[in-house]
Design an enzyme around this catalytic site. Structure first.
Site, PDB file in Angstrom:
ATOM      1  N   LYS A   9       0.920  -1.178   0.033  1.00 17.66           N
ATOM      2  CA  LYS A   9       0.088  -0.120   0.087  1.00 17.66           C
ATOM      3  C   LYS A   9       0.867   1.262  -0.040  1.00 17.66           C
ATOM      4  O   LYS A   9       2.199   1.083   0.139  1.00 17.66           O
ATOM      5  CB  LYS A   9      -0.964   0.065   1.162  1.00 17.66           C
ATOM      6  CG  LYS A   9      -1.999  -1.212   1.182  1.00 17.66           C
ATOM      7  CD  LYS A   9      -2.806  -1.198   2.442  1.00 17.66           C
ATOM      8  CE  LYS A   9      -3.779  -2.396   2.308  1.00 17.66           C
ATOM      9  NZ  LYS A   9      -4.763  -2.202   3.493  1.00 17.66           N
ATOM     10  N   TYR A  49     -12.140  -2.525  -3.461  1.00 20.25           N
ATOM     11  CA  TYR A  49     -12.737  -2.668  -2.013  1.00 20.25           C
ATOM     12  C   TYR A  49     -14.257  -2.668  -2.116  1.00 20.25           C
ATOM     13  O   TYR A  49     -14.830  -2.121  -1.017  1.00 20.25           O
ATOM     14  CB  TYR A  49     -12.300  -1.515  -1.346  1.00 20.25           C
ATOM     15  CG  TYR A  49     -10.891  -1.797  -0.447  1.00 20.25           C
ATOM     16  CD1 TYR A  49     -10.714  -2.778   0.157  1.00 20.25           C
ATOM     17  CD2 TYR A  49      -9.732  -0.931  -0.780  1.00 20.25           C
ATOM     18  CE1 TYR A  49      -9.318  -3.191   0.566  1.00 20.25           C
ATOM     19  CE2 TYR A  49      -8.586  -1.203  -0.430  1.00 20.25           C
ATOM     20  CZ  TYR A  49      -8.208  -2.103   0.190  1.00 20.25           C
ATOM     21  OH  TYR A  49      -7.051  -2.412   0.706  1.00 20.25           O
ATOM     22  N   ARG A  85      -1.623 -14.618   3.827  1.00 17.44           N
ATOM     23  CA  ARG A  85      -2.553 -13.801   4.778  1.00 17.44           C
ATOM     24  C   ARG A  85      -1.531 -13.974   6.367  1.00 17.44           C
ATOM     25  O   ARG A  85      -1.879 -13.106   7.005  1.00 17.44           O
ATOM     26  CB  ARG A  85      -3.824 -14.128   4.806  1.00 17.44           C
ATOM     27  CG  ARG A  85      -4.603 -13.868   3.608  1.00 17.44           C
ATOM     28  CD  ARG A  85      -5.295 -12.529   3.539  1.00 17.44           C
ATOM     29  NE  ARG A  85      -6.063 -12.390   4.482  1.00 17.44           N
ATOM     30  CZ  ARG A  85      -6.965 -11.155   4.613  1.00 17.44           C
ATOM     31  NH1 ARG A  85      -6.886 -10.374   3.791  1.00 17.44           N
ATOM     32  NH2 ARG A  85      -7.792 -11.096   5.638  1.00 17.44           N
ATOM     33  N   ARG A 102       2.672  -6.912   9.330  1.00 14.51           N
ATOM     34  CA  ARG A 102       1.888  -5.749   9.912  1.00 14.51           C
ATOM     35  C   ARG A 102       2.249  -5.569  11.413  1.00 14.51           C
ATOM     36  O   ARG A 102       2.409  -4.363  11.712  1.00 14.51           O
ATOM     37  CB  ARG A 102       0.464  -6.006   9.897  1.00 14.51           C
ATOM     38  CG  ARG A 102      -0.182  -5.785   8.306  1.00 14.51           C
ATOM     39  CD  ARG A 102      -1.686  -6.124   8.164  1.00 14.51           C
ATOM     40  NE  ARG A 102      -2.133  -5.845   6.908  1.00 14.51           N
ATOM     41  CZ  ARG A 102      -3.479  -6.478   6.507  1.00 14.51           C
ATOM     42  NH1 ARG A 102      -4.038  -7.423   7.113  1.00 14.51           N
ATOM     43  NH2 ARG A 102      -3.913  -5.693   5.372  1.00 14.51           N
ATOM     44  N   ASN A 112      -1.671  -0.066   7.236  1.00 17.28           N
ATOM     45  CA  ASN A 112      -1.449  -1.247   7.436  1.00 17.28           C
ATOM     46  C   ASN A 112      -0.454  -2.140   6.203  1.00 17.28           C
ATOM     47  O   ASN A 112      -0.304  -3.236   6.469  1.00 17.28           O
ATOM     48  CB  ASN A 112      -2.512  -2.131   8.174  1.00 17.28           C
ATOM     49  CG  ASN A 112      -3.439  -2.571   7.255  1.00 17.28           C
ATOM     50  OD1 ASN A 112      -3.389  -2.188   5.615  1.00 17.28           O
ATOM     51  ND2 ASN A 112      -4.660  -3.304   7.449  1.00 17.28           N
ATOM     52  N   HIS A 115      -2.048  -5.311   1.367  1.00 15.04           N
ATOM     53  CA  HIS A 115      -3.111  -6.043   1.054  1.00 15.04           C
ATOM     54  C   HIS A 115      -3.050  -7.289   0.617  1.00 15.04           C
ATOM     55  O   HIS A 115      -1.917  -7.515  -0.232  1.00 15.04           O
ATOM     56  CB  HIS A 115      -3.926  -5.113  -0.163  1.00 15.04           C
ATOM     57  CG  HIS A 115      -4.932  -6.219  -0.460  1.00 15.04           C
ATOM     58  ND1 HIS A 115      -6.369  -6.514  -0.040  1.00 15.04           N
ATOM     59  CD2 HIS A 115      -5.009  -6.802  -1.676  1.00 15.04           C
ATOM     60  CE1 HIS A 115      -7.072  -7.457  -0.734  1.00 15.04           C
ATOM     61  NE2 HIS A 115      -6.128  -7.593  -1.660  1.00 15.04           N
ATOM     62  N   GLU A 126      -9.507 -10.111  -8.136  1.00 20.08           N
ATOM     63  CA  GLU A 126      -8.466  -9.139  -8.048  1.00 20.08           C
ATOM     64  C   GLU A 126      -7.337  -9.271  -9.080  1.00 20.08           C
ATOM     65  O   GLU A 126      -6.934  -8.051  -9.531  1.00 20.08           O
ATOM     66  CB  GLU A 126      -7.795  -9.299  -6.694  1.00 20.08           C
ATOM     67  CG  GLU A 126      -8.893  -8.795  -5.559  1.00 20.08           C
ATOM     68  CD  GLU A 126      -8.464  -8.993  -4.137  1.00 20.08           C
ATOM     69  OE1 GLU A 126      -7.365  -9.253  -3.897  1.00 20.08           O
ATOM     70  OE2 GLU A 126      -9.663  -8.921  -3.227  1.00 20.08           O
TER      71      GLU A 126
END
Ligand code: ATP
Ligand code: MG
Length: 137
Positions: A9, A49, A85, A102, A112, A115, A126
């Protein structure tokens, strides 16, 4: 082979963390199959999103993702969606386990760092949205 869409990000790019983040996934054994540094349009951010469009923070989230360049990536490997993740840690860095991305690099839920797709359906959606479904190798 499973694929996932991941994105550094704007906060991660601005803080010079692209290399560190790419390195973690490379060292884990995942394969980078596409990547680009890009400025995100509001339209793309809102589409990405869209599941969160009724949340009170949606406007701020779109403002943030469009605030500077992001590094968009497609990674491939066994269970890459769930394992990446886990490597990212919980959405709120304050609750993320030590050693996760994170936890190690972020302090706020809004900023954070990274993604990652959360399901096979969203990974496909995506990768199509950000890369037109294309992979380089
Ligand atoms: P991402 O989709 O960015 O990988 P995530 O899947 O961990 O994150 P989501 O529930 O999809 O979490 O939320 C998307 C993003 O919206 C989060 O990464 C976070 O930046 C922001 N967000 C989520 N919850 C909140 C909140 N309560 N307040 C502010 N921002 C939030
Ligand atoms: Mg999410």
């Amino acid at each position: 082979m499973e694929r996932s869409f991941l994105m550094v990000k704007p906060d991660g790019v601005q803080r010079g963390l692209i290399g560190e983040i790419v390195s973690r996934f490379e060292k884990k054994g995942f394969k980078l199959v596409n990547a680009k540094l890009m400025q995100v349009s509001r339209q793309l951010a809102e589409k990405h999103y869209e599941e969160l469009k009724d949340k009170p923070f949606f406007g701020e989230l779109v403002d943030f993702i469009t605030s500077g360049p992001v590094f968009a990536m497609v990674w491939e490997g066994n269970n890459v969606i769930s394992v990446s993740r886990a490597m990212m840690g919980k959405t709120n860095p304050a609750e993320a386990a030590p050693g996760t991305i994170r936890a190690d690099y972020a302090v706020s839920v809004g900023m954070n760092i990274i993604h990652g797709s959360d399901s096979p359906e969203n990974a496909k959606r995506e990768i199509d949205l950000w890369f037109n479904g294309e992979v380089v190798s």
